[in-house]
Design a protein around this motif. Structure first.
Motif, PDB file in Angstrom:
ATOM      1  N   LEU A 240       0.852  -1.366  -0.122  1.00 31.53           N
ATOM      2  CA  LEU A 240       0.032   0.080   0.047  1.00 31.53           C
ATOM      3  C   LEU A 240       0.886   1.101   0.053  1.00 31.53           C
ATOM      4  N   TYR A 241       0.834   2.211  -1.028  1.00 35.20           N
ATOM      5  CA  TYR A 241       1.439   3.308  -1.022  1.00 35.20           C
ATOM      6  C   TYR A 241       0.472   4.553  -0.743  1.00 35.20           C
ATOM      7  N   MET A 242       0.943   5.333   0.406  1.00 31.32           N
ATOM      8  CA  MET A 242       0.250   6.370   0.630  1.00 31.32           C
ATOM      9  C   MET A 242       0.850   7.828   0.382  1.00 31.32           C
ATOM     10  N   PHE A 243       0.392   8.259  -0.841  1.00 30.19           N
ATOM     11  CA  PHE A 243       1.140   9.458  -1.253  1.00 30.19           C
ATOM     12  C   PHE A 243       0.575  10.672  -0.809  1.00 30.19           C
ATOM     13  N   SER A 244       1.445  11.735  -0.226  1.00 34.74           N
ATOM     14  CA  SER A 244       0.951  12.858   0.541  1.00 34.74           C
ATOM     15  C   SER A 244       1.877  13.933   0.281  1.00 34.74           C
ATOM     16  N   THR A 245       1.258  15.259   0.238  1.00 36.98           N
ATOM     17  CA  THR A 245       1.939  16.407   0.174  1.00 36.98           C
ATOM     18  C   THR A 245       1.606  17.310   1.176  1.00 36.98           C
ATOM     19  N   GLY A 246       2.116  18.012   1.873  1.00 34.53           N
ATOM     20  CA  GLY A 246       1.916  18.908   2.879  1.00 34.53           C
ATOM     21  C   GLY A 246       1.059  18.438   4.039  1.00 34.53           C
ATOM     22  N   THR A 247      -0.181  19.071   4.412  1.00 35.01           N
ATOM     23  CA  THR A 247      -0.979  18.351   5.449  1.00 35.01           C
ATOM     24  C   THR A 247      -1.923  17.140   4.869  1.00 35.01           C
ATOM     25  N   GLY A 248      -1.699  16.668   3.659  1.00 37.90           N
ATOM     26  CA  GLY A 248      -2.289  15.778   3.008  1.00 37.90           C
ATOM     27  C   GLY A 248      -1.797  14.337   3.721  1.00 37.90           C
ATOM     28  N   ILE A 249      -1.005  14.360   4.676  1.00 35.23           N
ATOM     29  CA  ILE A 249      -0.447  13.175   5.400  1.00 35.23           C
ATOM     30  C   ILE A 249      -1.552  12.980   6.707  1.00 35.23           C
ATOM     31  N   ALA A 250      -2.275  13.841   6.896  1.00 32.22           N
ATOM     32  CA  ALA A 250      -3.211  13.595   8.118  1.00 32.22           C
ATOM     33  C   ALA A 250      -3.983  12.332   8.178  1.00 32.22           C
TER      34      ALA A 250
ATOM     35  N   PHE B 229      -2.369  -5.388   4.676  1.00 29.89           N
ATOM     36  CA  PHE B 229      -0.961  -5.248   3.548  1.00 29.89           C
ATOM     37  C   PHE B 229       0.280  -5.774   4.393  1.00 29.89           C
ATOM     38  N   GLU B 230       0.900  -6.528   3.388  1.00 29.11           N
ATOM     39  CA  GLU B 230       2.399  -6.820   3.834  1.00 29.11           C
ATOM     40  C   GLU B 230       3.215  -5.766   3.853  1.00 29.11           C
ATOM     41  N   GLU B 231       3.144  -4.524   3.108  1.00 33.05           N
ATOM     42  CA  GLU B 231       4.035  -3.698   3.279  1.00 33.05           C
ATOM     43  C   GLU B 231       3.355  -2.195   2.996  1.00 33.05           C
ATOM     44  N   VAL B 232       3.760  -1.278   3.830  1.00 30.02           N
ATOM     45  CA  VAL B 232       3.056   0.070   3.683  1.00 30.02           C
ATOM     46  C   VAL B 232       3.980   1.297   3.431  1.00 30.02           C
ATOM     47  N   ILE B 233       3.695   1.906   2.447  1.00 26.62           N
ATOM     48  CA  ILE B 233       4.971   2.949   2.174  1.00 26.62           C
ATOM     49  C   ILE B 233       4.250   4.360   2.169  1.00 26.62           C
ATOM     50  N   LEU B 234       4.763   5.209   3.154  1.00 27.04           N
ATOM     51  CA  LEU B 234       4.246   6.467   3.657  1.00 27.04           C
ATOM     52  C   LEU B 234       5.084   7.575   2.580  1.00 27.04           C
ATOM     53  N   THR B 235       4.702   8.237   1.698  1.00 23.73           N
ATOM     54  CA  THR B 235       5.465   9.059   0.923  1.00 23.73           C
ATOM     55  C   THR B 235       4.827  10.568   1.637  1.00 23.73           C
ATOM     56  N   HIS B 236       5.966  11.565   1.967  1.00 21.07           N
ATOM     57  CA  HIS B 236       5.529  12.952   2.171  1.00 21.07           C
ATOM     58  C   HIS B 236       6.473  13.658   1.570  1.00 21.07           C
ATOM     59  N   THR B 237       5.780  14.926   0.920  1.00 22.84           N
ATOM     60  CA  THR B 237       6.488  15.712   0.333  1.00 22.84           C
ATOM     61  C   THR B 237       6.175  17.086   0.885  1.00 22.84           C
TER      62      THR B 237
ATOM     63  N   ARG C  39      -1.487  -1.011  -4.229  1.00 25.29           N
ATOM     64  CA  ARG C  39      -2.675  -0.199  -4.123  1.00 25.29           C
ATOM     65  C   ARG C  39      -2.163   1.267  -3.605  1.00 25.29           C
ATOM     66  N   GLY C  40      -2.927   2.247  -3.766  1.00 24.14           N
ATOM     67  CA  GLY C  40      -2.495   3.564  -3.418  1.00 24.14           C
ATOM     68  C   GLY C  40      -3.551   4.315  -2.917  1.00 24.14           C
ATOM     69  N   MET C  41      -3.299   5.395  -2.123  1.00 22.96           N
ATOM     70  CA  MET C  41      -4.059   6.485  -1.609  1.00 22.96           C
ATOM     71  C   MET C  41      -3.338   7.825  -1.751  1.00 22.96           C
ATOM     72  N   ILE C  42      -3.876   8.862  -2.406  1.00 23.03           N
ATOM     73  CA  ILE C  42      -3.656  10.189  -2.746  1.00 23.03           C
ATOM     74  C   ILE C  42      -4.206  11.148  -1.879  1.00 23.03           C
ATOM     75  N   CYS C  43      -3.359  12.153  -1.097  1.00 23.19           N
ATOM     76  CA  CYS C  43      -3.958  13.435  -0.472  1.00 23.19           C
ATOM     77  C   CYS C  43      -2.995  14.476  -0.593  1.00 23.19           C
TER      78      CYS C  43
END
Length: 270
Positions: free
Chosen positions: A124-134, A149-157, A229-233
């Motif tokens: 699972l990818y969690m793609f976030s920018t700024g306060t989109g990490i909330a 999910f076996e792997e969870v990847i949090l990206t924060h830009t 799988r992905g989530m975008i905020c």
């Protein structure tokens, strides 16, 4: 600037169907970002990743905006992560709150950044920018995420390194929580990037996906609809560009009513 209404003024002015909750703690990270926690209403239920409408009484009228609930569904308190907008109808006032003040919240949470809106996958990818990490602050502290999910990847830009601190604090909290660290183990991976300063990872997340550097840095294969799988905020431009990249990789957008490979929260940008 009008200060938030005092507690004693609230009782007679709370709109129907609205909670009035007490601020417990406020942390200012930069001149643009702050976090606060408040009491959780008895009986208030939400799914990790959902948002609520929170607000204040401003000049005798309630002003509400959509805010992701940053705390997980099991938490006893509600946490929010906010930008500071000098002329914002709500944030210009909200940034001045202190412990003991009261904040309004409508009673029905909602949102698409929930596990139920995704079909089963392994990464699972969690793609976030700024306060989109909330919303991801909520999901990475929910054991159900790691059950699915076996792997969870949090990206924060963010623009600057200082704006990454909230994300680093979250990961540190999980690693030092006696219960969570047992559930999470090594499944959570944190990929912070900045766009305006020198840093280990530099650039917009969309550019890092396009170039393949994201996957090289993480040591994982490119996006695969059978696995990923992905989530975008984030900002409206980031939502659009990331959505296009995921669709180009063969992933389909899902929703609560029709789960698929990725989801986007369009209720707000930040």
């Amino acid at each position: 600037m009008n200060a938030p209404a005092k507690t004693e003024d609230f009782a007679s002015s709370i709109p129907a169907g609205v909670y009035a909750e007490t601020v417990l703690d406020v942390t200012h990270y930069t001149d643009r970002l702050f976090r606060f926690t408040m009491t959780r209403p008895q009986g208030f239920r939400f799914r990790s990743g959902e948002f609520a409408m929170i607000g204040l009484m401003v000049e005798g009228k309630p002003v509400f905006r959509a805010y992701s609930i940053a705390s997980p569904a099991w938490a006893e308190e509600l946490e929010f992560f906010s930008i500071k907008v000098p002329d914002g109808p709500l944030t210009s006032h909200l940034q001045a709150i202190k412990p003991g003040d009261q904040v309004l919240m409508r009673k029905k949470p909602t949102g698409t950044l929930v596990l139920d809106a995704l079909t089963p996958g392994r990464r699972l990818y969690m793609f976030s920018t700024g306060t989109g990490i909330a919303p991801f602050a909520s999901l990475i502290r929910d054991p159900e995420t790691y059950e699915k999910f076996e792997e969870v990847i949090l990206t924060h830009t963010t623009r600057d390194v200082a704006e990454l601190k909230y994300g680093f604090d979250l990961v540190h909290e999980i690693q030092n929580d006696e219960l969570l660290k047992e559930v999470v183990g090594d499944k959570l991976r944190h990929y912070p990037t900045v766009t305006r300063e020198d840093f280990e990872y530099r650039g917009r997340i969309t550019d890092l996906i396009s170039s393949g550097k994201l996957f090289t840095d993480l040591g994982v294969p490119p996006l695969d609809p059978a696995i990923d799988r992905g989530m975008i905020c984030g900002s409206s431009a980031m939502l659009k560009d990331t959505k296009e990249l995921l669709e180009k990789a063969g992933l389909d957008e899902g929703a609560n009513s029709k789960p698929a490979e990725f989801v986007i929260e369009r209720a707000f940008v930040g």
